[in-house]
Design an enzyme around this catalytic site. Structure first.
Site, PDB file in Angstrom:
ATOM      1  N   GLY A 147       2.712  47.097  -6.528  1.00 59.51           N
ATOM      2  CA  GLY A 147       1.708  45.937  -6.246  1.00 59.51           C
ATOM      3  C   GLY A 147       0.482  46.558  -5.381  1.00 59.51           C
ATOM      4  O   GLY A 147      -0.486  46.248  -5.372  1.00 59.51           O
TER       5      GLY A 147
ATOM      6  N   GLY B 193       3.937  50.264 -11.330  1.00 62.31           N
ATOM      7  CA  GLY B 193       5.307  50.393 -11.263  1.00 62.31           C
ATOM      8  C   GLY B 193       5.835  50.964 -12.543  1.00 62.31           C
ATOM      9  O   GLY B 193       6.682  51.943 -12.469  1.00 62.31           O
TER      10      GLY B 193
ATOM     11  N   ARG C 267      12.598  56.569  -2.627  1.00 64.62           N
ATOM     12  CA  ARG C 267      11.986  55.970  -1.534  1.00 64.62           C
ATOM     13  C   ARG C 267      12.366  56.487  -0.115  1.00 64.62           C
ATOM     14  O   ARG C 267      11.493  56.686   0.653  1.00 64.62           O
ATOM     15  CB  ARG C 267      11.866  54.504  -1.417  1.00 64.62           C
ATOM     16  CG  ARG C 267      11.128  53.881  -2.571  1.00 64.62           C
ATOM     17  CD  ARG C 267      11.054  52.361  -2.603  1.00 64.62           C
ATOM     18  NE  ARG C 267       9.831  52.019  -3.344  1.00 64.62           N
ATOM     19  CZ  ARG C 267       9.561  50.635  -3.814  1.00 64.62           C
ATOM     20  NH1 ARG C 267      10.544  49.815  -3.609  1.00 64.62           N
ATOM     21  NH2 ARG C 267       8.403  50.429  -4.519  1.00 64.62           N
TER      22      ARG C 267
ATOM     23  N   LYS D 260      -0.861  42.813 -19.970  1.00 65.99           N
ATOM     24  CA  LYS D 260      -1.633  41.724 -20.074  1.00 65.99           C
ATOM     25  C   LYS D 260      -3.026  41.947 -19.331  1.00 65.99           C
ATOM     26  O   LYS D 260      -3.193  42.649 -18.495  1.00 65.99           O
ATOM     27  CB  LYS D 260      -1.211  40.556 -19.340  1.00 65.99           C
ATOM     28  CG  LYS D 260       0.098  39.691 -19.970  1.00 65.99           C
ATOM     29  CD  LYS D 260       0.209  38.425 -19.767  1.00 65.99           C
ATOM     30  CE  LYS D 260       1.142  38.154 -18.845  1.00 65.99           C
ATOM     31  NZ  LYS D 260       1.407  36.879 -18.088  1.00 65.99           N
TER      32      LYS D 260
END
Ligand code: ADP
Ligand code: MG
Length: 398
Positions: A378, A355, A36, A203
Site C-alpha cells: 500500500g 505487493g 521483513r 483493476k
C-alpha cells in the site's frame, strides 16, 4: 527531499526508539517469511554496533478484540530476531507501564529490547491507528532519539511513527526507509531516461492515480494484466468475458487520448475459457478475442514488444502483474517481463512496487536482477501515486 538518517546522528549510549515493520506472515504459530525482519537488520546492527540501546517495536496484524492478542503477539518474532542477530533480545510483553519503563532503564549500550505489538493499543479506542496524541507523546518519552524504518506503514499517520516523530527532538530515517525514499522518491523526481512504467494487476480503479502520475513523469507506460481489457474495450475491441470495468471505459478513452501515444498495450493476449489453470488455453491477436473467452495474460508477441521497450530503457518502475501469475498457464507474461528487466540489469535502474508483483519477482527467484524491490504494498502504491507519505514527511529533512 533528502532526509536525515541514523548515520547523521549520535546514537552512543542513547535510548534509540526504532519503529520497524515486523508485520510478518504467521501460520500455525510459525513465521513463514522473515524477509521483513531481515530487511531491518542493517539499521538495528548499526545502532548496537555504535553503542546505542535499541528499543524496537512494530505492529502485527489487526487487533479488534481481546482474543486477537494471542495470535498477534510479537514474542515469536523477537525469538526469530534473536536468531538472526545472534544476540539476546529482551522481549517485554507490554506496550506501556512500569515493566516496560524499568526494562528500558536497565538496558545497556549495545543491547536490544523489543516491546509488544503497537496495535494492542487499538483495543482501547484505536489509540495506535488513530494517532492518539497522548500515546505518541508517551512512547516518545521512553527514548532519546527516534529512527523510523517501517516503510510498510509510512502511508499512515499512526502513533508509532508520526506520533513519536512529532514529540521528540530527533526523528530520522533508518536504512530501509532511506532506500525506499532514494529509489521510489528519487526516481519519480529525477529519472534517468528513457523511463518506462509497467502497469498491470487486476483493476483500473485500483490504479487510476498511479496511471495519472506515471503518465506525467514516464516516457512510456506499458499496460498489461486485467486492467488492460478496459483499455482494449475503450479502443473498440471485443474482449469476451475478460475483466471489465464498464464504468471506467470512458476514463480509459480519456487516458489514451491524453497519453498521446505514451500508453502501449500488447498486440496479443493469452486467453482461457474459464478462470482456471485447467481451462483450454489460446493465444489471440487483440482483434480476435472470442466472445466466450477471457484474457488471462499478455501473449508471446506482447512479451517481445514489452521486452524490446524495456531493453532500451534506463529506468523501469513496475507495479502489477501482467496476468494471473498464480496459475502456471497464465504466468508467462509476468515471468517474461521480470526476465526482460533482470536481463538488462547492467544498464537499468529497476523498481518493483506492489505487493503481488514484488511477490512474483521473489517467487521467480529474480530478486538479484532488480535494483529495488519495495517492501511496502500500500505504501509503495501511494508513493507511486505521487502522494506525500506522512511517515516520511514526519522524519527530519537534511
Ligand atoms: P500489485 O499487488 O502488484 O499492485 P494487484 O493487486 O493490482 O497487483 O493485482 C494482482 C492481481 O491481478 C493478481 O492476483 C492477478 O491474478 C490479477 N490479474 C492479473 N491479470 C489478470 C487478468 N488478465 N484477469 C484477471 N485477474 C488478473
Ligand atoms: Mg495486490
Amino acid at each position: 527531499m533528502a532526509k536525515l538518517t541514523v548515520r547523521d546522528i549520535n546514537v552512543k549510549d542513547k535510548k534509540v526508539l526504532i519503529r520497524v515493520d515486523f508485520n510478518v506472515p504467521i501460520h500455525g504459530g510459525v513465521i513463514t517469511d522473515d524477509n521483513r525482519i531481515q530487511a531491518a537488520l542493517p539499521t538495528i546492527k548499526y545502532v548496537i554496533e555504535n553503542g546505542g540501546k535499541a528499543i524496537l517495536f512494530s505492529h502485527l496484524g489487526r487487533i479488534k478484540e481481546e482474543s486477537d492478542k494471542k495470535k498477534n503477539s510479537l514474542d515469536i518474532v523477537a525469538k526469530r530476531l534473536e536468531e538472526l542477530l545472534g544476540k539476546e533480545v529482551t522481549f517485554v510483553p507490554e506496550t506501556r507501564g512500569t515493566l516496560l519503563e524499568n526494562a528500558i532503564n536497565n538496558l545497556k549500550s549495545g543491547e536490544v529490547l523489543m516491546f509488544e505489538n503497537t496495535r494492542f493499543e487499538d483495543l482501547d479506542g484505536k489509540k495506535e491507528s488513530k494517532n492518539d496524541p497522548e500515546l505518541g507523546k508517551y512512547w516518545a518519552s521512553l527514548g532519546d532519539v527516534f529512527v523510523n524504518d517501517a516503510f510498510g506503514t509510512a502511508h499512515r499517520a499512526h502513533a508509532s511513527n508520526v506520533g513519536i516523530s512529532d514529540n521528540i527532538d530527533v526523528a530520522v530515517a533508518g536504512f530501509l526507509l532511506e532506500k525506499e525514499i532514494k529509489f521510489i522518491g528519487g526516481t519519480l523526481e529525477n529519472p534517468e531516461r528513457p523511463f518506462v512504467a509497467i502497469l498491470g494487476g487486476a483493476k483500473v480503479s485500483d490504479k487510476i492515480e498511479v496511471i495519472n502520475n506515471l503518465l506525467k513523469v514516464a516516457d512510456t507506460v506499458l499496460i498489461g494484466g486485467g486492467m488492460a481489457f478496459t483499455f482494449y474495450k475503450a479502443m473498440g475491441y471485443e474482449i469476451g468475458k475478460s475483466l471489465l470495468e464498464e464504468d471506467k471505459v470512458e476514463l480509459a478513452k480519456e487516458l489514451l487520448e491524453k497519453a498521446n501515444g505514451k500508453i502501449v498495450l500488447g498486440s496479443d493476449v493469452t486467453t482461457g475459457k474459464a478462470f482456471s489453470n485447467d481451462t483450454e488455453v489460446n493465444v489471440r491477436e487483440v482483434d480476435s478475442i472470442l466472445k466466450d473467452e477471457m484474457g488471462l495474460d499478455i501473449g508471446p508477441k506482447s512479451i517481445k514488444e514489452f521486452s524490446e521497450i524495456i531493453k532500451n530503457a534506463k529506468t523501469v518502475v513496475w507495479n502489477g502483474p501482467m496476468g494471473v501469475f498464480e496459475m502456471s498457464n497464465f504466468a508467462k507474461g509476468t515471468i517474461g517481463v521480470a526476465k526482460a528487466i533482470a536481463d538488462n540489469k547492467d544498464h537499468l535502474t529497476s523498481i518493483v512496487g506492489g505487493g503481488d508483483s514484488a511477490a512474483a519477482v521473489i517467487e521467480f527467484g529474480l530478486e538479484d536482477g532488480f535494483s529495488h524491490i519495495s517492501t511496502g504494498g500500500g505504501a509503495s502504491l501511494e508513493y507511486l501515486e505521487g502522494k506525500e507519505l506522512p511517515g516520511i514527511v514526519a522524519v527530519k529533512d537534511k
